[in-house]
Scaffold this motif. Structure first.
Motif, PDB file in Angstrom:
ATOM      1  N   TRP A 141     -11.151 -14.484   1.278  1.00  0.00           N
ATOM      2  CA  TRP A 141     -10.806 -14.180  -0.276  1.00  0.00           C
ATOM      3  C   TRP A 141      -9.830 -13.210  -0.413  1.00  0.00           C
ATOM      4  O   TRP A 141      -8.840 -12.997  -1.238  1.00  0.00           O
ATOM      5  CB  TRP A 141     -11.920 -13.861  -1.113  1.00  0.00           C
ATOM      6  CG  TRP A 141     -12.775 -14.961  -1.552  1.00  0.00           C
ATOM      7  CD1 TRP A 141     -13.558 -15.660  -0.816  1.00  0.00           C
ATOM      8  CD2 TRP A 141     -12.787 -15.579  -2.898  1.00  0.00           C
ATOM      9  NE1 TRP A 141     -14.125 -16.610  -1.534  1.00  0.00           N
ATOM     10  CE2 TRP A 141     -13.614 -16.545  -2.879  1.00  0.00           C
ATOM     11  CE3 TRP A 141     -12.195 -15.411  -4.186  1.00  0.00           C
ATOM     12  CZ2 TRP A 141     -14.107 -17.296  -3.949  1.00  0.00           C
ATOM     13  CZ3 TRP A 141     -12.587 -15.960  -5.033  1.00  0.00           C
ATOM     14  CH2 TRP A 141     -13.523 -16.995  -5.062  1.00  0.00           C
ATOM     15  N   ALA A 142      -9.828 -12.202   0.495  1.00  0.00           N
ATOM     16  CA  ALA A 142      -8.848 -11.020   0.398  1.00  0.00           C
ATOM     17  C   ALA A 142      -7.511 -10.965  -0.071  1.00  0.00           C
ATOM     18  O   ALA A 142      -7.061 -10.607  -0.948  1.00  0.00           O
ATOM     19  CB  ALA A 142      -9.249  -9.919   1.544  1.00  0.00           C
ATOM     20  N   MET A 143      -6.837 -11.702   0.928  1.00  0.00           N
ATOM     21  CA  MET A 143      -5.389 -11.819   0.801  1.00  0.00           C
ATOM     22  C   MET A 143      -5.001 -12.561  -0.450  1.00  0.00           C
ATOM     23  O   MET A 143      -4.396 -11.820  -1.389  1.00  0.00           O
ATOM     24  CB  MET A 143      -4.753 -12.362   1.927  1.00  0.00           C
ATOM     25  CG  MET A 143      -3.177 -12.269   2.157  1.00  0.00           C
ATOM     26  SD  MET A 143      -2.612 -10.478   1.764  1.00  0.00           S
ATOM     27  CE  MET A 143      -2.099 -10.420   3.441  1.00  0.00           C
ATOM     28  N   PRO A 144      -5.654 -13.616  -0.824  1.00  0.00           N
ATOM     29  CA  PRO A 144      -5.467 -14.554  -2.010  1.00  0.00           C
ATOM     30  C   PRO A 144      -5.489 -13.517  -3.251  1.00  0.00           C
ATOM     31  O   PRO A 144      -4.836 -13.563  -4.257  1.00  0.00           O
ATOM     32  CB  PRO A 144      -6.055 -15.698  -1.948  1.00  0.00           C
ATOM     33  CG  PRO A 144      -6.572 -15.870  -0.555  1.00  0.00           C
ATOM     34  CD  PRO A 144      -6.497 -14.786   0.342  1.00  0.00           C
ATOM     35  N   MET A 145      -6.541 -12.794  -3.054  1.00  0.00           N
ATOM     36  CA  MET A 145      -6.841 -11.839  -4.351  1.00  0.00           C
ATOM     37  C   MET A 145      -5.789 -10.789  -4.513  1.00  0.00           C
ATOM     38  O   MET A 145      -5.433 -10.283  -5.498  1.00  0.00           O
ATOM     39  CB  MET A 145      -8.348 -11.258  -4.160  1.00  0.00           C
ATOM     40  CG  MET A 145      -9.412 -12.145  -4.609  1.00  0.00           C
ATOM     41  SD  MET A 145      -9.277 -12.494  -6.274  1.00  0.00           S
ATOM     42  CE  MET A 145      -9.738 -14.515  -6.230  1.00  0.00           C
ATOM     43  N   GLN A 217      -0.559  -2.007  -2.651  1.00  0.00           N
ATOM     44  CA  GLN A 217      -1.592  -2.822  -3.087  1.00  0.00           C
ATOM     45  C   GLN A 217      -2.802  -2.856  -1.914  1.00  0.00           C
ATOM     46  O   GLN A 217      -4.032  -2.721  -2.335  1.00  0.00           O
ATOM     47  CB  GLN A 217      -1.360  -4.098  -3.745  1.00  0.00           C
ATOM     48  CG  GLN A 217      -0.258  -4.134  -4.808  1.00  0.00           C
ATOM     49  CD  GLN A 217       1.071  -4.609  -4.066  1.00  0.00           C
ATOM     50  OE1 GLN A 217       1.433  -3.686  -3.285  1.00  0.00           O
ATOM     51  NE2 GLN A 217       1.577  -5.859  -4.273  1.00  0.00           N
ATOM     52  N   VAL A 218      -2.397  -3.567  -0.923  1.00  0.00           N
ATOM     53  CA  VAL A 218      -3.203  -3.768   0.293  1.00  0.00           C
ATOM     54  C   VAL A 218      -4.139  -2.272   0.821  1.00  0.00           C
ATOM     55  O   VAL A 218      -5.230  -2.400   0.695  1.00  0.00           O
ATOM     56  CB  VAL A 218      -2.538  -4.176   1.437  1.00  0.00           C
ATOM     57  CG1 VAL A 218      -3.198  -4.303   2.738  1.00  0.00           C
ATOM     58  CG2 VAL A 218      -1.717  -5.611   1.140  1.00  0.00           C
ATOM     59  N   TYR A 219      -3.115  -1.300   0.599  1.00  0.00           N
ATOM     60  CA  TYR A 219      -3.884  -0.147   1.375  1.00  0.00           C
ATOM     61  C   TYR A 219      -4.891   0.212   0.217  1.00  0.00           C
ATOM     62  O   TYR A 219      -5.924   0.640   0.460  1.00  0.00           O
ATOM     63  CB  TYR A 219      -3.018   0.717   1.466  1.00  0.00           C
ATOM     64  CG  TYR A 219      -3.538   2.332   1.645  1.00  0.00           C
ATOM     65  CD1 TYR A 219      -3.931   2.467   2.975  1.00  0.00           C
ATOM     66  CD2 TYR A 219      -3.727   3.201   0.979  1.00  0.00           C
ATOM     67  CE1 TYR A 219      -4.475   3.597   3.521  1.00  0.00           C
ATOM     68  CE2 TYR A 219      -4.366   4.693   1.367  1.00  0.00           C
ATOM     69  CZ  TYR A 219      -4.737   4.629   2.468  1.00  0.00           C
ATOM     70  OH  TYR A 219      -5.197   5.664   2.977  1.00  0.00           O
ATOM     71  N   THR A 222      -7.705  -3.163   0.086  1.00  0.00           N
ATOM     72  CA  THR A 222      -8.663  -3.393   1.153  1.00  0.00           C
ATOM     73  C   THR A 222      -8.565  -2.311   2.495  1.00  0.00           C
ATOM     74  O   THR A 222      -8.973  -2.834   3.453  1.00  0.00           O
ATOM     75  CB  THR A 222      -8.273  -4.871   1.568  1.00  0.00           C
ATOM     76  OG1 THR A 222      -6.725  -4.869   1.963  1.00  0.00           O
ATOM     77  CG2 THR A 222      -8.223  -5.931   0.436  1.00  0.00           C
ATOM     78  N   GLU A 223      -7.603  -1.817   2.358  1.00  0.00           N
ATOM     79  CA  GLU A 223      -7.228  -0.868   3.666  1.00  0.00           C
ATOM     80  C   GLU A 223      -6.782  -1.731   4.830  1.00  0.00           C
ATOM     81  O   GLU A 223      -7.224  -1.381   5.862  1.00  0.00           O
ATOM     82  CB  GLU A 223      -8.045   0.243   4.060  1.00  0.00           C
ATOM     83  CG  GLU A 223      -8.323   1.215   2.873  1.00  0.00           C
ATOM     84  CD  GLU A 223      -9.012   2.412   3.283  1.00  0.00           C
ATOM     85  OE1 GLU A 223      -9.049   2.564   4.408  1.00  0.00           O
ATOM     86  OE2 GLU A 223      -9.612   3.039   2.523  1.00  0.00           O
ATOM     87  N   GLY A 224      -6.318  -2.841   4.500  1.00  0.00           N
ATOM     88  CA  GLY A 224      -6.071  -3.750   5.660  1.00  0.00           C
ATOM     89  C   GLY A 224      -7.089  -4.619   6.381  1.00  0.00           C
ATOM     90  O   GLY A 224      -6.975  -5.761   6.871  1.00  0.00           O
ATOM     91  N   SER A 229      -7.745  -8.709   8.220  1.00  0.00           N
ATOM     92  CA  SER A 229      -7.231  -9.963   7.462  1.00  0.00           C
ATOM     93  C   SER A 229      -6.100  -9.605   6.596  1.00  0.00           C
ATOM     94  O   SER A 229      -5.321 -10.841   6.137  1.00  0.00           O
ATOM     95  CB  SER A 229      -8.458 -10.589   6.819  1.00  0.00           C
ATOM     96  OG  SER A 229      -8.873 -10.050   5.726  1.00  0.00           O
ATOM     97  N   THR A 230      -6.016  -8.477   6.164  1.00  0.00           N
ATOM     98  CA  THR A 230      -4.718  -8.089   4.976  1.00  0.00           C
ATOM     99  C   THR A 230      -3.883  -7.217   5.720  1.00  0.00           C
ATOM    100  O   THR A 230      -3.048  -6.399   4.956  1.00  0.00           O
ATOM    101  CB  THR A 230      -5.395  -7.592   3.877  1.00  0.00           C
ATOM    102  OG1 THR A 230      -6.271  -6.580   3.901  1.00  0.00           O
ATOM    103  CG2 THR A 230      -6.080  -8.597   3.216  1.00  0.00           C
ATOM    104  N   TYR A 231      -3.878  -6.812   7.104  1.00  0.00           N
ATOM    105  CA  TYR A 231      -3.148  -5.684   7.696  1.00  0.00           C
ATOM    106  C   TYR A 231      -1.579  -6.357   7.647  1.00  0.00           C
ATOM    107  O   TYR A 231      -1.023  -7.403   8.091  1.00  0.00           O
ATOM    108  CB  TYR A 231      -3.595  -5.783   9.094  1.00  0.00           C
ATOM    109  CG  TYR A 231      -3.453  -4.240   9.638  1.00  0.00           C
ATOM    110  CD1 TYR A 231      -4.641  -3.772   9.607  1.00  0.00           C
ATOM    111  CD2 TYR A 231      -2.402  -3.560   9.974  1.00  0.00           C
ATOM    112  CE1 TYR A 231      -4.853  -2.371  10.088  1.00  0.00           C
ATOM    113  CE2 TYR A 231      -2.499  -2.340  10.285  1.00  0.00           C
ATOM    114  CZ  TYR A 231      -3.575  -1.572  10.376  1.00  0.00           C
ATOM    115  OH  TYR A 231      -3.705  -0.389  10.707  1.00  0.00           O
TER     116      TYR A 231
END
Lengths: 277, 274
Positions: A141-145, A217-219, A222-224, A229-231
């Motif tokens: 879910w993380a990246m799509p969100m 936004q990523v940082y 989710t901090e990556g 998975s969102t690095y």
């Protein structure tokens, strides 16, 4: 008269560009001198799994944002441009206001909206999945969100460009088509789409370059994580340089990002020129 | 045609529903911020039962928010004023004064569009460190001063000012600075406000650079500061939202006051004349 700008330009722009390249060939820590190591940093990167993960994730994020953001912008613009007067202004404000918010405010709001326990969006998620999801801690879910939040945040700008483009299409064209008995769909396909294409191409270009630079936004969301998975690439720059104190290696990542962006810009520019002829 | 009227009404309603859904997260943040903390998690109501501003009181007076406000105001106002000033001078020279290397310089400025400022953060950080500007206003401000697009927009506007005006002013004995500040700038006052507001919004919203260059609580700008408060608060949603709203206030107000100018500036800077 150009002196103040030139001095600033040379100091905080041109010199750092040169320095970025120079640093990438050294083993310098973040602050301080390093030894010349040639292409070692690049070779090290190409052996690093996290580097490929970051490239992949950056690409994934670009795919998730660029085309949806452009299509949604165009779709909303087609709806908004038909409205009139204060109603149009009001609706435009509602769509545009997220764009002017600072990224930290945007992420703060969405963390609350998507909060696993109390987030109001969990009602929707529950309706689809049957359970609550801690979206930013779930690798699927993380990246799509993050992409969803980004589209919400940046779409106002695209919407604006599309509305400007749509307003430039002369009204007579539609009137003439209507007289000939064209349907709405035919009008869109034969008049709107070809005439709005230059703006579409512009939005795609701006989006592509903008989204390649994803970091904030990523940082903040989710901090990556989770499990990298969102690095993304800029995060690798941040980690190597500011966390692990590898200024040289971090610069090498920055150079790669820089090269990717220049290549993409040039390619897009060429493609657009071909289209225009 | 009655069918068309109904169609238009439906379209209006549909658009309105989508727009309200779109803006809902903002509304929800505002509502949350004025609920008492226990209601936030216990009562998921779309409208607060009681208006409670304790979250704002807390945010304003028991956190470092006022310090961050000051840092943000000082840095973003300085960035705005200096960016406009040095860009307008550079653009005027590029547009009106013949000097060797003019075309080359313009080309270089155009080309710098392609350089992502985010890729420069390491070397800029090293530079700020050498200049002893880490954790200072100067360190936050300096790297934000180069905004090539402002120069380019100004140059295009100056190019279209009739040449006779400049010649007449020269005959009256005006120097270049006088011509710029007494003639060209007032003639382009509208675009100056537009560019200034958009520069101010961008500077206020800047995250990555201020985040890297400040590490002490007292030097952070508001956009950076509010991301650091979470841990200190524990989970207090009303407070989080109050802080977020206060942080966005100066740009939201600027936007609502100058909507037309903001959109005009954005279109100009993306190459579509508004």
């Amino acid at each position: 008269m150009i002196a103040p700008f030139l001095i600033a330009y040379a100091t905080v722009f041109a010199y750092p560009v040169y320095k970025m390249f120079a640093l990438s060939f050294t083993d310098a820590p973040l602050v301080g001198e390093g030894q010349w190591v040639g292409f070692d940093n690049y070779i090290r990167l190409f052996h690093q799994k996290l580097f490929y993960t970051s490239v992949w994730n950056t690409g994934y994020f670009v795919v998730l944002t660029v085309i949806p953001n452009t299509l949604i912008g165009l779709g909303l613009a087609l709806m908004v441009v038909r409205l009139k007067g204060w109603m149009q202004s009001l609706i435009l404000v509602l769509f545009f206001i997220p764009y002017i918010l600072p990224v930290s405010v945007v992420t703060q709001i969405w963390k609350w909206v998507l909060d696993q326990q109390f987030g109001i969006a969990q009602f929707i998620i529950e309706a689809f999945t049957g359970g609550r999801v801690s979206v930013f801690r779930d690798p699927i879910w993380a990246m799509p969100m993050v992409a969803l939040v980004t589209v919400w945040w940046t779409n106002g700008f695209n919407l604006l460009l599309f509305i400007a483009g749509l307003r430039n299409i002369p009204h007579d064209y539609y009137e003439a088509a209507m007289l000939d008995g064209a349907t709405r769909w035919q009008c869109f396909k034969r008049i709107t789409w070809p005439l709005i294409w230059p703006v579409t191409a512009l939005v795609l270009t701006l989006q592509l370059i903008l989204q390649l630079k994803i970091f904030d936004q990523v940082y903040l969301l989710t901090e990556g994580g989770p499990f990298n998975s969102t690095y993304v690439l800029l995060q690798l720059v941040y980690r190597e340089a500011f966390r692990s104190n590898h200024g040289g290696l971090g610069s090498a990542v920055a150079v790669i990002l820089f090269v990717i962006i220049v290549v993409v810009s040039v390619l897009q520019y060429q493609l657009l020129r071909v289209r225009e002829r | 045609m009655p069918g068309k009227t109904i169609g238009n009404a439906l379209l209006l309603i549909l658009t309105l529903v989508i727009a309200c859904t779109w803006a809902f997260p903002i509304y929800w943040a505002i509502v949350t911020s004025i609920k008492p903390e226990q209601d936030v998690v216990n009562k998921t109501t779309l409208f607060p039962d009681v208006f409670n501003f304790s979250a704002y009181y807390y945010a304003l007076f028991e956190t470092k928010l006022s310090t961050w406000y000051l840092n943000s105001i000082v840095t973003s106002v300085t960035v705005t004023v200096v960016v406009i000033l040095i860009s307008v001078m550079c653009a005027y020279a590029l547009s009106q004064i013949v000097f060797p290397g003019r075309k080359l310089l313009y080309g270089i400025i155009l080309a710098s569009f392609m350089v992502p400022s985010q890729a420069l953060v390491i070397s800029q950080f090293v530079l700020m460190h050498k200049l002893n500007l880490i954790n200072t206003w100067g360190g936050i401000i300096l790297p934000q001063l180069i905004v090539p697009v402002v120069v380019i927009v100004y140059k295009q506007f100056f190019d279209s000012v009739p040449k006779e005006l400049r010649e007449a002013a020269k005959l009256d004995g005006c120097g270049e600075f006088q011509i710029l500040f007494k003639l060209y700038l007032p003639l382009n006052w509208g675009i100056t406000t537009a560019l200034a507001i958009i520069t101010y919004i961008m500077a206020w919203n800047a995250f990555l650079w201020p985040f890297l260059v400040t590490n002490s609580d007292d030097m952070m700008t508001i956009t950076v500061g509010i991301t650091q408060t979470r841990d200190a608060f524990g989970v207090k949603y009303a407070r989080d939202m109050a802080v977020a709203i206060l942080a966005a206030m100066p740009v939201a107000v600027a936007y609502l006051l100058f909507q037309k100018r903001v959109t005009q500036a954005l279109m100009l800077s993306s190459g579509i004349k508004g």
